[in-house]
Design a protein around this motif. Structure first.
Motif, short mmCIF file in Angstrom:
data_model
loop_
_atom_site.label_atom_id
_atom_site.label_comp_id
_atom_site.label_asym_id
_atom_site.label_seq_id
_atom_site.Cartn_x
_atom_site.Cartn_y
_atom_site.Cartn_z
N LEU A 404 0.83 -1.20 0.00
CA LEU A 404 0.00 0.00 0.00
C LEU A 404 0.86 1.26 0.00
O LEU A 404 0.58 2.22 -0.73
N GLN A 405 1.92 1.26 0.78
CA GLN A 405 2.76 2.46 0.84
C GLN A 405 3.54 2.66 -0.46
O GLN A 405 3.81 3.80 -0.86
N TRP A 428 -1.86 1.42 10.25
CA TRP A 428 -0.55 2.03 10.02
C TRP A 428 -0.29 2.24 8.54
O TRP A 428 0.31 3.26 8.15
N GLY A 429 -0.69 1.31 7.72
CA GLY A 429 -0.45 1.43 6.29
C GLY A 429 -1.19 2.59 5.68
O GLY A 429 -0.64 3.36 4.87
N LEU A 430 -2.46 2.76 6.04
CA LEU A 430 -3.25 3.87 5.51
C LEU A 430 -2.72 5.21 6.00
O LEU A 430 -2.72 6.20 5.26
N LEU A 431 -2.25 5.26 7.26
CA LEU A 431 -1.79 6.52 7.84
C LEU A 431 -0.39 6.90 7.38
O LEU A 431 0.04 8.03 7.57
N GLY A 432 0.34 5.93 6.79
CA GLY A 432 1.70 6.22 6.36
C GLY A 432 2.67 6.27 7.52
O GLY A 432 3.54 7.14 7.57
N GLN A 433 2.51 5.35 8.46
CA GLN A 433 3.38 5.31 9.63
C GLN A 433 3.98 3.92 9.78
O GLN A 433 3.37 2.93 9.40
N GLU A 434 5.17 3.88 10.35
CA GLU A 434 5.80 2.61 10.66
C GLU A 434 5.07 1.97 11.82
O GLU A 434 4.77 2.62 12.82
N GLN A 460 7.16 9.50 9.23
CA GLN A 460 6.04 9.62 8.30
C GLN A 460 6.39 9.01 6.95
O GLN A 460 7.44 9.32 6.36
N LEU A 461 5.53 8.14 6.44
CA LEU A 461 5.64 7.55 5.12
C LEU A 461 4.46 8.02 4.29
O LEU A 461 3.52 8.61 4.82
N PRO A 462 4.46 7.77 2.98
CA PRO A 462 3.30 8.17 2.16
C PRO A 462 2.01 7.53 2.66
O PRO A 462 1.98 6.32 2.93
N SER A 463 0.97 8.31 2.82
CA SER A 463 -0.32 7.80 3.27
C SER A 463 -1.30 7.77 2.10
O SER A 463 -1.02 8.28 1.01
N LEU A 464 -2.45 7.19 2.34
CA LEU A 464 -3.48 7.10 1.31
C LEU A 464 -3.92 8.47 0.83
O LEU A 464 -4.44 8.61 -0.29
#
Length: 616
Positions: A404-405, A428-434, A460-464
């Protein structure tokens, strides 16, 4: 200021809007109304007209606007249907270019009267209209056939799919009335095959009055080879010998061919087809279960200009066959759903090995490919170009937040994303967090990591939220998702279709947040979300004034109060599913329909110990 713009300028501006936005714009003022109607007419929108006396005023109104594309539903041989057909013939007939009667049962007399009133038809859909062909006498009278031929002289497309009574005689009579035919569908018609050199050797005078034979079809193809370019023979049981004979027709230059569920086709037959019909730009081989990697290799070698390829349900296709896809430099749409042996590794390498820019792939489906893992999908996503608009990874159950990310990083132009039944996806995947790994207890409380007051927030990682072009999102049965992510990332002003069915942790808080973040929804599925209540819908319904299809089946806490909230706010709703909602009675559903008579409702009740589903 917009009021002072010329009508032509307003029409041009509105033509860039989606259909639902054009409808909303038509309510602003009289000038915008006329501009929107012009834009709708120019985009060739199909108008679905229910066959009932209540539709007569609408038909007259559509006639004044010279609407050219309609579909008639619930058509039968009743007096009311005949009255509607007469009204369509009078008000719309001179302008009609596309007419769909699919699944209807008109009488032969009313059908002929309608056709004779439509001299400008380009497309005619008679799929499933068995009543017209049951007698075999539809165009038996020469004078009637001559009149119909004059009316259908401009017909380019004819759909005869699913006609159980279609025979050589009736097919020849109808097709002879359409000399300009370019597109033909005989999908799921009962074709008979006689192996041997006699194929195509009969003349129309020997046509069978009771069977639709391949040799008669072959004769037709030889006669129309110079004009016909699109053919659909899906579900006809086409054998390999027949496909080879079809490809060998002199002068035939097919551009589109659909052979869905022709299970007896061999790899050798497909190879012969690709060699003899190199101009194909669209090929559907889905469900042709005997095909293996060799067929894909033949496609890659012979169809260099292919743009659309469907290989769905080819259970024998493996990664080795996917290596050939790198040769299809113009491929725009690829469907490999339910190819269970495909892991994606070779597909990623094939697309990544193309010299220069990758193929302009706009749509990719790998749904139900159970062998897909994160590593291969990550490589594939990086190989895909920025042209990708639709991605379907439904039921790829091994995929996780990493996939997803990666989507949110590299495929930011997506308009359609389907991730149904990807059960490993979590907040976590949708929010873009580890995802934190220190304490198991912290895993069950993802909202702590996303709290802005947290003194040590996660990287912070790319979120939806990066996918702002989304118009369709399917998260069905992603059961680890909760309000913690859904309430924060489902903020898509252009989103039209959303499915959050089978999310056991979705509550009223998440529902209200989604309603505020996605106000343009037209289709919403929330079936079996057991925590949703009337209070949530009382707050959410007012945000969804464009809602047309709503699925609330299995939402056990809802009562007729939710129907009241939906009925007051969602005036455009057309379909409502409240099956298996014990708090909603049949009487409440009928009151809802009395308030909004255009709505089709699905409800269920227990009868004799069984759950009976009713469509009202």
């Amino acid at each position: 200021m917009a009021e002072s713009l010329p009508l032509e300028i307003l029409t041009y501006i509105l033509s860039f809007l989606p259909l639902s936005d054009q409808k909303e714009a038509s309510l602003v003022s009289r000038a915008w109304y006329y501009a929107a109607q012009n834009a709708l007419r120019e985009t060739n929108v199909r108008y679905n007209i229910p066959v009932s006396s209540a539709s007569l005023p609408a038909i007259k109104s559509l006639g004044l606007r010279a609407i050219s594309c309609i579909s008639l539903t619930n058509l039968d041989g009743s007096p009311a249907s005949q009255q509607v057909l007469q009204s369509v013939a009078y008000h719309l007939g001179p302008h009609l270019q596309s007419l769909c009667l699919s699944g209807g049962s008109p009488t032969e007399a009313s059908f002929l009267a309608l056709i004779l009133s439509c001299p400008a038809l380009h497309s005619l859909d008679l799929s499933g209209c068995n009543s017209l062909f049951a007698s075999g006498m539809l165009l038996a009278r020469p004078e009637t056939a001559q009149q119909v031929q004059q009316a259908l002289s401009s017909l380019r497309e004819l759909n005869l799919a699913g006609l159980r009574d279609l025979a050589d005689l009736s097919f020849n009579q109808l097709s002879s009335c359409a000399p300009s035919l370019e597109r033909l569908s005989l999908a799921y018609c009962h074709l008979t095959f006689e192996v041997g050199p006699a194929w195509g050797s009969i003349g129309p005078q020997n046509s069978s009055p009771s069977q639709l034979s391949f040799r008669n079809l072959l004769r037709f193809l030889k006669e129309r080879a110079g004009r016909l370019h699109t053919l659909d023979l899906s579900g006809t049981g086409l054998p390999s010998e027949a496909l080879q004979a079809l490809g060998q027709v002199a002068g035939l230059q097919l551009e589109e061919l659909s052979l869905h569920s022709c299970r007896d086709l061999s790899t050798e037959a497909v190879a012969t087809l690709c060699r003899l019909q190199p101009g194909l730009i669209s090929l559907d081989l889905s469900g042709c279960s005997e095909l293996a990697d060799g067929a894909l290799l033949a496609v890659s070698r012979g169809l260099r200009h292919l743009q659309r390829l469907s290989l769905r349900k080819l259970q024998r296709l493996t990664d080795a066959g996917c290596t050939a896809l790198g040769g299809l430099r113009e491929l725009q749409s690829l469907d490999m759903a339910e190819c269970c042996l495909v892991s994606g590794r070779e597909l990623a390498q094939a697309l990544g090995s193309v010299r220069g820019t990758p193929p302009p792939l706009a749509s990719l489906s790998l749904a139900y490919c159970s062998s897909l893992k994160d590593a291969s999908v990550l490589s594939l996503i990086r190989a895909l170009g920025p042209s990708l608009r639709a991605l379907d990874l439904s039921s790829c159950v091994a995929l996780t937040n990493r996939t997803l990310q990666a989507i949110c990083t590299y495929l930011t132009s997506l308009s359609v994303l389907r991730l149904a039944w990807c059960k490993e996806l979590c907040d976590w995947g949708l929010l873009g967090q580890e995802e934190p790994s220190e304490e198991p207890a912290q895993r069950s409380q993802p909202h702590q990591a996303s709290d802005p007051k947290d003194p040590s927030p996660q990287p912070q990682l790319p979120s939806l939220l990066r996918l702002q072009a989304l118009q369709e999102l399917d998260l069905t049965a992603c059961s680890k998702l909760t309000d913690a992510s859904l309430a924060k990332v489902l903020q898509f002003p252009h989103l039209r279709h959303l499915s959050l069915s089978l999310l056991p942790a979705l509550t009223d808080k998440g529902l209200v947040a989604v309603a505020r973040g996605c106000p343009s929804l037209e289709r919403l599925a929330l079936s079996h979300c057991g925590l949703l209540s009337d209070e949530g819908w009382a707050q959410a319904a007012s945000s969804w004034q464009r809602l047309q299809h709503l699925n609330l089946s299995g939402c056990s806490q809802l009562t007729e109060q939710t129907l009241d909230s939906v009925g007051q706010a969602c005036k455009q709703i057309q379909m409502l599913d409240v099956a298996m909602c014990p708090g909603i009675s049949m009487a409440a559903v009928r009151r809802f329909q009395a308030q909004l008579p255009q709505v089709t409702c699905v409800h269920s009740r227990f009868v004799g110990g069984a759950d009976l589903t009713l469509t009202l």
